[in-house]
Design a protein around this motif. Sequence first.
Motif, PDB file in Angstrom:
ATOM      1  N   UNK A 279       0.818  -1.211   0.000  1.00 41.26           N
ATOM      2  CA  UNK A 279       0.000   0.000   0.000  1.00 41.26           C
ATOM      3  C   UNK A 279       0.855   1.267   0.000  1.00 41.26           C
ATOM      4  N   UNK A 280       2.020   1.220   0.603  1.00 43.09           N
ATOM      5  CA  UNK A 280       2.933   2.364   0.523  1.00 43.09           C
ATOM      6  C   UNK A 280       3.333   2.606  -0.936  1.00 43.09           C
ATOM      7  N   UNK A 281       3.608   1.519  -1.655  1.00 39.65           N
ATOM      8  CA  UNK A 281       3.940   1.649  -3.071  1.00 39.65           C
ATOM      9  C   UNK A 281       2.728   2.135  -3.864  1.00 39.65           C
ATOM     10  N   UNK A 282       1.531   1.678  -3.458  1.00 37.97           N
ATOM     11  CA  UNK A 282       0.321   2.176  -4.091  1.00 37.97           C
ATOM     12  C   UNK A 282       0.135   3.662  -3.848  1.00 37.97           C
ATOM     13  N   UNK A 283       0.458   4.107  -2.626  1.00 33.93           N
ATOM     14  CA  UNK A 283       0.373   5.531  -2.299  1.00 33.93           C
ATOM     15  C   UNK A 283       1.357   6.323  -3.154  1.00 33.93           C
ATOM     16  N   UNK A 284       2.555   5.773  -3.365  1.00 34.42           N
ATOM     17  CA  UNK A 284       3.539   6.443  -4.214  1.00 34.42           C
ATOM     18  C   UNK A 284       2.997   6.599  -5.631  1.00 34.42           C
ATOM     19  N   UNK A 285       2.301   5.571  -6.126  1.00 37.40           N
ATOM     20  CA  UNK A 285       1.693   5.656  -7.461  1.00 37.40           C
ATOM     21  C   UNK A 285       0.570   6.689  -7.475  1.00 37.40           C
ATOM     22  N   UNK A 286      -0.165   6.785  -6.363  1.00 35.47           N
ATOM     23  CA  UNK A 286      -1.263   7.756  -6.290  1.00 35.47           C
ATOM     24  C   UNK A 286      -0.747   9.186  -6.321  1.00 35.47           C
ATOM     25  N   UNK A 287       0.413   9.410  -5.732  1.00 37.74           N
ATOM     26  CA  UNK A 287       0.992  10.758  -5.709  1.00 37.74           C
ATOM     27  C   UNK A 287       1.206  11.267  -7.135  1.00 37.74           C
ATOM     28  N   UNK A 288       1.499  10.358  -8.069  1.00 32.42           N
ATOM     29  CA  UNK A 288       1.722  10.760  -9.459  1.00 32.42           C
ATOM     30  C   UNK A 288       0.473  11.349 -10.099  1.00 32.42           C
ATOM     31  N   UNK A 289      -0.691  11.120  -9.477  1.00 34.11           N
ATOM     32  CA  UNK A 289      -1.952  11.632 -10.022  1.00 34.11           C
ATOM     33  C   UNK A 289      -2.191  13.089  -9.661  1.00 34.11           C
ATOM     34  N   UNK A 290      -1.475  13.596  -8.651  1.00 31.94           N
ATOM     35  CA  UNK A 290      -1.662  14.984  -8.230  1.00 31.94           C
ATOM     36  C   UNK A 290      -1.037  15.903  -9.268  1.00 31.94           C
ATOM     37  N   UNK A 291      -1.838  16.800  -9.819  1.00 34.05           N
ATOM     38  CA  UNK A 291      -1.359  17.676 -10.889  1.00 34.05           C
ATOM     39  C   UNK A 291      -1.589  19.136 -10.526  1.00 34.05           C
ATOM     40  N   UNK A 292      -1.055  20.017 -11.361  1.00 33.07           N
ATOM     41  CA  UNK A 292      -1.243  21.445 -11.144  1.00 33.07           C
ATOM     42  C   UNK A 292      -0.179  22.045 -10.242  1.00 33.07           C
TER      43      UNK A 292
END
Length: 453
Positions: A279-292
């Motif tokens: 899930x930590x790795x999943x969270x790292x992947x989720x961070x890539x979705x933050x834009x702007x």
Amino acid sequence: MIDLLILLGLVAAIVLVTARWKISPFLALLGAALLATFLYRIPLAESVPTVTQAFGNTLGNIGLVIIFGTMIGVILERSGAAISMADALIKVLGKRFPNLTMTLIGYIVSIPVFCDSGYVILNSLRKAITARAGISALATSTALMTGLFATHNLVPPTPGPLAAAEELNVTSDLGLLIGLGLVVSLVSALAALLFASRLSHKEFAALPAEREDDLEVQDYEQLRASYGKLPHPFMAFLPISLPLVLICLGSIAKLPGEPLGAGVLAEALIFLGTPVIALILGLAAAVLLISGDGKLGQFNEDIIESIRVAAPILLITGAGAAFGAVLNASPLTDFLADNIAGMGLGLAVPFLIAAALKTAQGSSTVAIVTTAALVAPLLGSLGLDSTTGSVLAVLAIGAGAMVVSHANDSFFWVVSQLSRIPVATAYRTLTVATAVQGVTAFAVILLLSLVML
């Protein structure tokens, strides 16, 4: 019999104080746990440690999973990724079958993943699909819950069925157990799906949303437009699919026989497949979705919001586990096991013992493991000492461990709180759905026994 009446009284009290007087489920469960230590005559020196150890152990086991899963969920919602996932799934499965979508996703995910963790990970997707389809959250919540519950109880490498297989000496026949388990769990999940579909247009007074931008309190099309350009579906699914794939590979690597070997690769997969690491790795992947602009500030806001959302869920889940631990330490479990085991009902014996223990103490895994230990010496007298008979006995135990999920089950609270379902409504929907699928699973097992035994 008095011990059973005490249990019924405690459960009724929990429902009353939470549904009618709006007392926090955390306080209601913790109070019931402490009261049960006196009513069941647990020694004073053991009463408080029983409660606190169960509370702490539960938070230690799934606390970080809930926190990191909630963080992923908040980012998926705020970035528009949940909307992107919903659109992609609707394109494949069609707008007409949102409940089937949730059932099938849960059915697949819970083979390697604890159902509590699976629901936390998939909740944002469920909310997006609910809003996209314009149906009641009761239906999609019930469909996802029961889809997860089916394979969690019946299909190794989930710990409960795997432990029961070892106790009943069928670990060398896991292929047969997994094959039959997949069939039985699918039928039980579809039976619960029929029940869930009846709730598609059922209105209910939902608990207050944690945030004003919650996906279930806005019009879907307006919400979709507010995000502008949505993330690509692959990137949207990555924060969920990456941890699930890693957990699955880690579970395979730990199977008896070491199918992926015993070298560095297997050790790495087991480590990466640990739910917290995955899930930590999943969270790292989720961070890539933050834009702007201001990505770091947005990330910090999302994390703070995630902790605020996760906190009450953690407390309620821990209190539910404490209540279950007190019941498990009481004379109630011995009373149920002794009275049911002596009836001589074949496959009904492991089913009824597991059902009684599940209903009494809440944890499906504990019910499965405890029942397997009780049933193992009885297999010969029950006519179940063959390989096939033992495999069917494992499945009967798993089916019994579905009946029923209620106030002393942490999964009940994870689902009801994340889905904003009031306690009284959850009893009429979630609890009934688990009873439906448990009984259906046992009926299928009985049919298989007529052919195979």
